[in-house]
Motif scaffolding. Structure first.
Motif, PDB file in Angstrom:
ATOM      1  N   MET A  90       0.820  -1.210   0.000  1.00 30.09           N
ATOM      2  CA  MET A  90       0.000   0.000   0.000  1.00 30.09           C
ATOM      3  C   MET A  90       0.858   1.266   0.000  1.00 30.09           C
ATOM      4  SD  MET A  90      -3.096  -1.237  -0.007  1.00 30.09           S
ATOM      5  CE  MET A  90      -2.398  -2.555  -1.022  1.00 30.09           C
ATOM      6  N   LEU A  91       1.922   1.256   0.783  1.00 31.63           N
ATOM      7  CA  LEU A  91       2.682   2.483   1.020  1.00 31.63           C
ATOM      8  C   LEU A  91       3.846   2.705   0.056  1.00 31.63           C
ATOM      9  CD1 LEU A  91       2.805   2.410   4.918  1.00 31.63           C
ATOM     10  CD2 LEU A  91       1.537   4.020   3.486  1.00 31.63           C
TER      11      LEU A  91
ATOM     12  N   ILE B 275      -4.765   5.324  -1.612  1.00 29.21           N
ATOM     13  CA  ILE B 275      -4.186   4.212  -0.849  1.00 29.21           C
ATOM     14  C   ILE B 275      -5.268   3.549   0.000  1.00 29.21           C
ATOM     15  CG2 ILE B 275      -2.545   3.580   0.965  1.00 29.21           C
ATOM     16  CD1 ILE B 275      -0.789   5.920  -0.009  1.00 29.21           C
ATOM     17  N   GLU B 276      -6.116   4.351   0.627  1.00 28.36           N
ATOM     18  CA  GLU B 276      -7.191   3.788   1.455  1.00 28.36           C
ATOM     19  C   GLU B 276      -8.150   2.944   0.626  1.00 28.36           C
ATOM     20  OE1 GLU B 276      -8.649   5.905   5.122  1.00 28.36           O
ATOM     21  OE2 GLU B 276      -8.039   7.657   3.936  1.00 28.36           O
ATOM     22  N   ALA B 277      -8.423   3.364  -0.607  1.00 29.07           N
ATOM     23  CA  ALA B 277      -9.309   2.590  -1.480  1.00 29.07           C
ATOM     24  C   ALA B 277      -8.679   1.240  -1.816  1.00 29.07           C
ATOM     25  CB  ALA B 277      -9.605   3.374  -2.757  1.00 29.07           C
ATOM     26  N   CYS B 278      -7.369   1.238  -2.105  1.00 31.85           N
ATOM     27  CA  CYS B 278      -6.661  -0.027  -2.352  1.00 31.85           C
ATOM     28  C   CYS B 278      -6.634  -0.890  -1.100  1.00 31.85           C
ATOM     29  CB  CYS B 278      -5.243   0.251  -2.837  1.00 31.85           C
ATOM     30  SG  CYS B 278      -5.121   0.946  -4.498  1.00 31.85           S
ATOM     31  N   ASP B 279      -6.480  -0.242   0.052  1.00 31.92           N
ATOM     32  CA  ASP B 279      -6.404  -0.978   1.308  1.00 31.92           C
ATOM     33  C   ASP B 279      -7.711  -1.701   1.613  1.00 31.92           C
ATOM     34  OD1 ASP B 279      -4.820  -1.588   3.718  1.00 31.92           O
ATOM     35  OD2 ASP B 279      -6.388  -0.461   4.756  1.00 31.92           O
ATOM     36  N   LYS B 280      -8.823  -1.118   1.238  1.00 32.01           N
ATOM     37  CA  LYS B 280     -10.111  -1.790   1.437  1.00 32.01           C
ATOM     38  C   LYS B 280     -10.166  -3.084   0.629  1.00 32.01           C
ATOM     39  CE  LYS B 280     -12.809   2.341   2.568  1.00 32.01           C
ATOM     40  NZ  LYS B 280     -13.884   3.277   2.129  1.00 32.01           N
ATOM     41  N   GLU B 281      -9.621  -3.062  -0.590  1.00 33.65           N
ATOM     42  CA  GLU B 281      -9.561  -4.282  -1.398  1.00 33.65           C
ATOM     43  C   GLU B 281      -8.644  -5.315  -0.744  1.00 33.65           C
ATOM     44  OE1 GLU B 281     -10.222  -2.163  -5.785  1.00 33.65           O
ATOM     45  OE2 GLU B 281      -8.308  -3.114  -5.292  1.00 33.65           O
TER      46      GLU B 281
ATOM     47  N   LEU C  13      -4.908  -0.562   7.082  1.00 37.57           N
ATOM     48  CA  LEU C  13      -3.587   0.061   7.127  1.00 37.57           C
ATOM     49  C   LEU C  13      -3.497   1.049   8.281  1.00 37.57           C
ATOM     50  CD1 LEU C  13      -0.784   0.672   5.940  1.00 37.57           C
ATOM     51  CD2 LEU C  13      -1.900   2.261   4.349  1.00 37.57           C
ATOM     52  N   MET C  14      -4.530   1.843   8.468  1.00 43.02           N
ATOM     53  CA  MET C  14      -4.508   2.834   9.547  1.00 43.02           C
ATOM     54  C   MET C  14      -4.375   2.168  10.907  1.00 43.02           C
ATOM     55  SD  MET C  14      -7.224   5.770   8.359  1.00 43.02           S
ATOM     56  CE  MET C  14      -7.038   6.604   9.935  1.00 43.02           C
ATOM     57  N   ASP C  15      -5.170   1.145  11.162  1.00 48.64           N
ATOM     58  CA  ASP C  15      -5.104   0.462  12.456  1.00 48.64           C
ATOM     59  C   ASP C  15      -3.738  -0.192  12.658  1.00 48.64           C
ATOM     60  OD1 ASP C  15      -7.673   1.207  13.088  1.00 48.64           O
ATOM     61  OD2 ASP C  15      -8.583  -0.686  12.457  1.00 48.64           O
ATOM     62  N   SER C  16      -3.190  -0.745  11.576  1.00 47.81           N
ATOM     63  CA  SER C  16      -1.880  -1.385  11.663  1.00 47.81           C
ATOM     64  C   SER C  16      -0.797  -0.370  12.007  1.00 47.81           C
ATOM     65  CB  SER C  16      -1.559  -2.075  10.336  1.00 47.81           C
ATOM     66  OG  SER C  16      -0.271  -2.653  10.368  1.00 47.81           O
ATOM     67  N   LEU C  17      -0.810   0.797  11.363  1.00 47.45           N
ATOM     68  CA  LEU C  17       0.203   1.817  11.632  1.00 47.45           C
ATOM     69  C   LEU C  17       0.090   2.357  13.054  1.00 47.45           C
ATOM     70  CD1 LEU C  17       0.138   3.800   8.259  1.00 47.45           C
ATOM     71  CD2 LEU C  17       1.912   2.231   9.065  1.00 47.45           C
TER      72      LEU C  17
ATOM     73  N   ASP D 165      -8.424  10.715  11.949  1.00 55.67           N
ATOM     74  CA  ASP D 165      -9.662  10.523  11.194  1.00 55.67           C
ATOM     75  C   ASP D 165      -9.431  10.065   9.756  1.00 55.67           C
ATOM     76  OD1 ASP D 165      -8.499  12.901  10.486  1.00 55.67           O
ATOM     77  OD2 ASP D 165     -10.365  14.035  10.355  1.00 55.67           O
ATOM     78  N   ASN D 166      -8.195  10.164   9.256  1.00 56.46           N
ATOM     79  CA  ASN D 166      -7.905   9.676   7.906  1.00 56.46           C
ATOM     80  C   ASN D 166      -6.421   9.326   7.792  1.00 56.46           C
ATOM     81  OD1 ASN D 166      -6.376  12.092   6.972  1.00 56.46           O
ATOM     82  ND2 ASN D 166      -8.375  13.106   7.142  1.00 56.46           N
ATOM     83  N   LEU D 167      -6.075   8.632   6.712  1.00 57.85           N
ATOM     84  CA  LEU D 167      -4.709   8.145   6.540  1.00 57.85           C
ATOM     85  C   LEU D 167      -3.710   9.283   6.386  1.00 57.85           C
ATOM     86  CD1 LEU D 167      -2.774   5.732   6.160  1.00 57.85           C
ATOM     87  CD2 LEU D 167      -3.299   5.817   3.715  1.00 57.85           C
ATOM     88  N   TYR D 168      -4.083  10.321   5.680  1.00 58.84           N
ATOM     89  CA  TYR D 168      -3.160  11.439   5.480  1.00 58.84           C
ATOM     90  C   TYR D 168      -2.724  12.029   6.819  1.00 58.84           C
ATOM     91  CZ  TYR D 168      -1.344  16.043   4.432  1.00 58.84           C
ATOM     92  OH  TYR D 168      -0.541  17.156   4.381  1.00 58.84           O
ATOM     93  N   ASN D 169      -3.679  12.324   7.678  1.00 63.03           N
ATOM     94  CA  ASN D 169      -3.330  12.923   8.972  1.00 63.03           C
ATOM     95  C   ASN D 169      -2.525  11.951   9.833  1.00 63.03           C
ATOM     96  OD1 ASN D 169      -4.593  15.383   8.459  1.00 63.03           O
ATOM     97  ND2 ASN D 169      -6.571  14.682   9.238  1.00 63.03           N
ATOM     98  N   LEU D 170      -2.825  10.670   9.714  1.00 63.46           N
ATOM     99  CA  LEU D 170      -2.068   9.690  10.487  1.00 63.46           C
ATOM    100  C   LEU D 170      -0.613   9.644  10.033  1.00 63.46           C
ATOM    101  CD1 LEU D 170      -2.280   7.453  12.664  1.00 63.46           C
ATOM    102  CD2 LEU D 170      -2.601   5.831  10.784  1.00 63.46           C
ATOM    103  N   ILE D 171      -0.388   9.590   8.728  1.00 60.36           N
ATOM    104  CA  ILE D 171       0.983   9.531   8.212  1.00 60.36           C
ATOM    105  C   ILE D 171       1.765  10.772   8.611  1.00 60.36           C
ATOM    106  CG2 ILE D 171       2.337   9.653   6.064  1.00 60.36           C
ATOM    107  CD1 ILE D 171       0.406   7.590   4.902  1.00 60.36           C
ATOM    108  N   GLN D 172       1.119  11.918   8.612  1.00 57.50           N
ATOM    109  CA  GLN D 172       1.801  13.144   9.011  1.00 57.50           C
ATOM    110  C   GLN D 172       2.261  13.104  10.469  1.00 57.50           C
ATOM    111  OE1 GLN D 172       2.512  15.994   6.992  1.00 57.50           O
ATOM    112  NE2 GLN D 172       2.056  14.432   5.442  1.00 57.50           N
ATOM    113  N   SER D 173       1.695  12.203  11.259  1.00 53.60           N
ATOM    114  CA  SER D 173       2.058  12.116  12.681  1.00 53.60           C
ATOM    115  C   SER D 173       3.131  11.065  12.964  1.00 53.60           C
ATOM    116  CB  SER D 173       0.807  11.788  13.516  1.00 53.60           C
ATOM    117  OG  SER D 173       0.404  10.434  13.335  1.00 53.60           O
TER     118      SER D 173
END
Length: 358
Positions: free
Chosen positions: A198-199, A232-238, A253-257, A267-275
């Motif tokens: 995914m990443l 990426i989130e759309a691919c992750d759902k698949e 992916l979000m829960d794993s990270l 609340d979303n992958l973008y904000n999570l990655i920024q952290s």
């Protein structure tokens, strides 16, 4: 003290070799890149900078695999995934009873592929433990041979053995040395999580214009914009749908990270990655042969889509990125990659597949 052979002297292999050597373990570091090995021999000591600061001097640095495997207890394969098959075949004559072989990481089906070589009809015939980690333990880069930048140690890294019942044998030896290794029931759990798939290829493809122009950027902080994160989130759902069809209780992916880096949920992958601080400052791939594009397509996206097709799960988003990667690299990844057939899944029921790894 245990004796380690580390096969692969990229950033991950050099980092692992230095850290283990700094702790007093016997380490033999091997790679087929003779120029790199010569430079490491000249330096003798490998430096790790960043979150972990240490220096380590391997007992042996060599391009000869038999030398690296002599009298070692643990064989850590820290190579690109496309080398797993050739490394296993080259190791086979030198494997001895009681050794542990760990893929760091295995990606999708690595342990299955290696086990077919080491335990198949023409295998080594030895009593060994074969394992794969779900990810590389270190978030690291090497911009200069002999020095690596280590931006973070992942708090939890899933690991499984093939068969799964060997996990206690593995953890009794490696658990005290690598406390972030977290046992999971079987290699389906480590193989089909797919975080790298995914990443790595998706943001690389979405930033291909920057690669063409020779631009440098912060791979995660700048290269994954809000819209790219949504893709990426759309691919992750698949990916999650394929995993669940296999009976694997895959996290998003979000829960794993969040679990890996001990983060506050966002609340979303973008904000999570920024952290994610260990991601900050890591530079982008500069060539289309980079492992982010080639390895994670062949050994991440391809098996996910191939197994999905076998199970009747549609994966149009991931299929699109497999196709795009093939055009960019001028290769047929659908044929070259780890398909369901190459994993030994063809013609098998889900229960038969589970029995393979139990």
């Amino acid at each position: 003290m245990l004796n380690f052979a580390i096969i692969g002297a990229g950033a991950g292999g050099q980092t692992m070799a230095a850290i283990l050597a700094s702790k007093g373990y016997s380490v033999k570091l091997q790679d087929i890149d003779t120029a790199k090995i010569q430079r490491l021999k000249e330096l003798k000591t490998i430096k790790v900078t960043g979150k972990i600061e240490c220096e380590g001097t391997p007992e042996l640095i060599t391009d000869q695999l038999p030398e690296a495997l002599e009298n070692v207890d643990v064989i850590m394969i820290v190579s690109t995934t496309d080398a797993h098959r050739s490394i296993a075949a080259a190791c086979k004559p030198y494997i001895r009873d009681g050794q542990i072989v760990v893929l760091n990481p295995g990606h999708c089906g690595g342990a299955l592929e290696v086990a077919n070589i080491l335990r198949g009809e023409d295998g080594c015939g030895k009593d060994i433990v074969i394992a794969e980690a779900g990810d590389l333990m270190y978030a690291c880069r090497s911009y200069e041979i002999g020095t690596t930048f280590q931006s973070g140690l992942k708090a939890t890294v899933p690991i499984a053995t093939l068969p799964g019942r060997d996990i206690d044998r593995l953890m009794d030896v490696l658990g005290p040395i690598f406390p972030n290794l977290t046992p999971v029931p079987n290699v389906l759990e480590t193989s089909f999580e797919g975080n790298g798939a995914m990443l790595h290829p998706i943001p690389t493809i979405m930033n291909i214009n920057k690669m063409d122009l020779g631009e440098s950027y912060d791979y995660y902080m700048e290269g994954i914009t809000p819209h790219i994160a949504a893709i990426i989130e759309a691919c992750d759902k698949e990916k999650v749908a394929v995993c669940r069809a296999m009976g694997v209780a895959a996290e998003s992916l979000m829960d794993s990270l969040v679990a890996i880096y001990k983060l506050e949920p966002k609340d979303n992958l973008y904000n999570l990655i920024q952290s994610i601080e260990p991601y900050r400052g890591l530079k982008n791939p500069t060539v289309v042969t980079h492992r982010f594009l080639v390895e994670d397509t062949m050994s991440g996206l391809v098996p996910l889509t191939s197994v999905g097709k076998m199970l009747g799960i549609e994966t149009p988003m991931m299929d699109a990125f497999v196709n795009l990667a093939g055009v960019i690299c001028g290769r047929d990844f659908k044929t070259e990659g780890r398909t369901a057939e190459k994993l030994g899944f063809a013609g098998k029921s889900l229960e038969e597949i589970k029995e393979m790894v139990r």
